[in-house]
Design a protein around this motif. Structure first.
Motif, short mmCIF file in Angstrom:
data_model
loop_
_atom_site.label_atom_id
_atom_site.label_comp_id
_atom_site.label_asym_id
_atom_site.label_seq_id
_atom_site.Cartn_x
_atom_site.Cartn_y
_atom_site.Cartn_z
N TYR A 292 46.77 52.73 53.60
CA TYR A 292 45.10 52.28 53.68
C TYR A 292 44.83 51.11 52.74
N SER A 293 44.32 49.95 53.43
CA SER A 293 44.03 48.70 52.83
C SER A 293 42.66 48.32 52.93
N LEU A 294 41.91 47.72 52.01
CA LEU A 294 40.49 47.56 51.89
C LEU A 294 40.22 46.24 51.45
N SER A 295 39.39 45.33 52.10
CA SER A 295 38.72 44.37 51.72
C SER A 295 37.40 44.11 51.42
N MET A 296 37.09 44.00 50.24
CA MET A 296 35.59 44.00 49.97
C MET A 296 35.05 42.63 49.61
N PRO A 297 33.65 42.42 49.95
CA PRO A 297 32.85 41.35 49.71
C PRO A 297 33.07 40.72 48.13
N GLY A 298 33.19 39.57 48.14
CA GLY A 298 33.48 39.10 46.61
C GLY A 298 34.65 39.38 45.98
N GLU A 299 34.51 39.37 44.58
CA GLU A 299 35.72 39.78 43.78
C GLU A 299 35.63 41.26 43.43
N VAL A 300 37.06 41.91 43.61
CA VAL A 300 37.02 43.38 43.10
C VAL A 300 36.92 43.51 41.67
N VAL A 301 36.10 44.34 41.09
CA VAL A 301 36.06 44.71 39.62
C VAL A 301 36.60 46.08 39.30
N ASN A 302 36.67 46.91 40.39
CA ASN A 302 37.14 48.25 40.20
C ASN A 302 37.75 48.75 41.26
N PRO A 303 39.10 48.91 41.35
CA PRO A 303 39.88 49.45 42.90
C PRO A 303 39.79 51.05 42.72
N GLY A 304 39.23 51.56 41.86
CA GLY A 304 39.34 53.02 42.01
C GLY A 304 40.81 53.46 41.71
N THR A 305 41.20 54.49 42.52
CA THR A 305 42.62 55.01 42.38
C THR A 305 43.62 53.97 43.07
N GLY A 306 43.05 52.79 43.80
CA GLY A 306 44.08 51.85 44.41
C GLY A 306 44.87 51.08 43.75
N VAL A 307 45.47 50.22 44.15
CA VAL A 307 46.23 49.21 43.54
C VAL A 307 45.69 47.55 44.15
#
Length: 365
Positions: A292-307
């Motif tokens: 599962y891959s995720l693109s968020m708006p802007g800059e990611v500051v916390n990916p949670g349990t992801g990489v």
């Protein structure tokens, strides 16, 4: 053709794996936009020899509109696709789904399914204005598949141990040395074997009870068969051995001095086919694996349990992670508000200009 459960298990496992998401390297990509709209893509690839491509698409093909779709992909909401042929006969297909007005709408059409049923998920997108930036927090929770199993793993081990084994959380190995971690894991593994063995046995046993009235010349009555559940379980699973290594027909014939139950292990018999399907439903969960891959708006500051890698967050979405409970992914990103910096600069310039102007005017007076 009649087979023992050992060869039956190997055949069943190979068939399930061949059509699994893991075999076809399935990836689900979710894109969240600043305005709250969102979209999804499913990318999958597998090896397709030239002969097979020629048969499906014609000779000398370099691309095709659609390659065979994995069993775990749901096509509802599908809008278009493209397929590319790479090196070593690798075929990569991208399925594009329609753009959704919000994440709630998107979750009504989750493009993944397990055992023919769409995976259920619920998502939420929070947007917080912080003047210099806007913060976005996205969470998506996939519903558990625990009800597929007749027995709960928490009947065999503490819930934290169960959760760690299937999801990696909470981290029960934190602070342990390699040797200590290995020892702790080795103590956890037997509970999984016992739980899985008991589940498979109970599923098979209950299936046989359900169809018991159709058995020709059974050695015992249905009521007696039910009463022998524990004794039969001990006979098949003696010394804690894995059920996959057991020849049940041999044990059944020893136990009942009869081969009346042979149809349940005959792949050409309707009872055998039905039992195989029941087994496949449980095995499918362990073979279900999607990146599962995720693109968020802007800059990611916390990916949670992801990489986080190159601006994209990756999470493992597996059937095992859905066994102990719901599985949640989350991420937070920030979009810089350039206009806020411009406005702030203008305010500062005006303030400085006003201060200078008043100072000069005061000096002139």
């Amino acid at each position: 053709m009649k087979t023992t459960i050992s060869s039956y298990w190997m055949l069943l496992a190979s068939v399930v794996f061949f059509f699994s998401c893991e075999k076809q390297d399935v990836r689900l990509h979710t894109t969240i936009h600043e305005d709250g709209t969102c979209k999804r893509e499913v990318i999958y690839r597998h090896v397709m020899p030239q002969e097979e491509r020629d048969f499906l698409w014609g000779k000398d093909s370099t691309s095709a509109p659609l390659a065979p779709v994995p069993e775990c992909v749901n096509m509802e909401g599908f809008m278009g696709s493209h397929t590319d042929i790479g090196e070593n006969d690798t075929v990569t297909t991208t399925l594009e789904y329609r753009e959704f007005k919000d994440v709630k709408d998107m979750c009504q059409y989750t493009p993944l399914q397990l055992n023919g049923a769409r995976l259920k998920s619920n998502a939420n997108l929070e947007k917080h204005f912080r003047w210099f930036y806007t913060e976005y927090t996205y969470t998506e929770t996939f519903n558990t598949v625990a009800d597929t199993f007749k027995l709960s793993p928490t009947d065999y081990a503490d819930k934290d141990v169960v959760s760690y084994w299937f999801t990696g959380q909470p981290n029960l190995l934190e602070g342990l040395s390699g040797g200590q971690a290995s020892e702790k894991i080795s103590k956890m593994e037997p509970f999984v074997t016992r739980w899985m063995n008991d589940n498979l046995f109970k599923m098979c046993f209950d299936y046989m009870v359900q169809h018991y009235d159709s058995i020709q010349n059974p050695p015992v009555s249905k009521e007696q068969f039910v009463a022998l559940h524990d004794s039969l379980s001990i006979a098949l699973l003696k010394d804690g051995q894995d059920i996959a290594n057991v020849d049940p027909m041999e044990e059944f014939e020893k136990f009942f001095h009869s081969n009346a139950y042979a149809p349940f292990f005959d792949e050409e018999n309707p009872f055998g086919k039905g039992l195989r399907e029941e087994l496949a439903h449980q095995l499918n969960i362990f073979w279900f694996s999607v990146s599962y891959s995720l693109s968020m708006p802007g800059e990611v500051v916390n990916p949670g349990t992801g990489v986080l890698k190159d601006g994209i967050i990756y999470y493992p979405l597996t059937g095992e992670r859905l066994i102990p409970g719901d599985y949640t992914i989350s991420a937070t990103s920030r979009v810089t508000n350039i206009w806020a910096y411009v406005v702030t600069l203008l305010i500062l310039l005006i303030a400085i200009g006003t201060f200078v102007y008043r100072g000069r005017k005061k000096n002139q007076n």
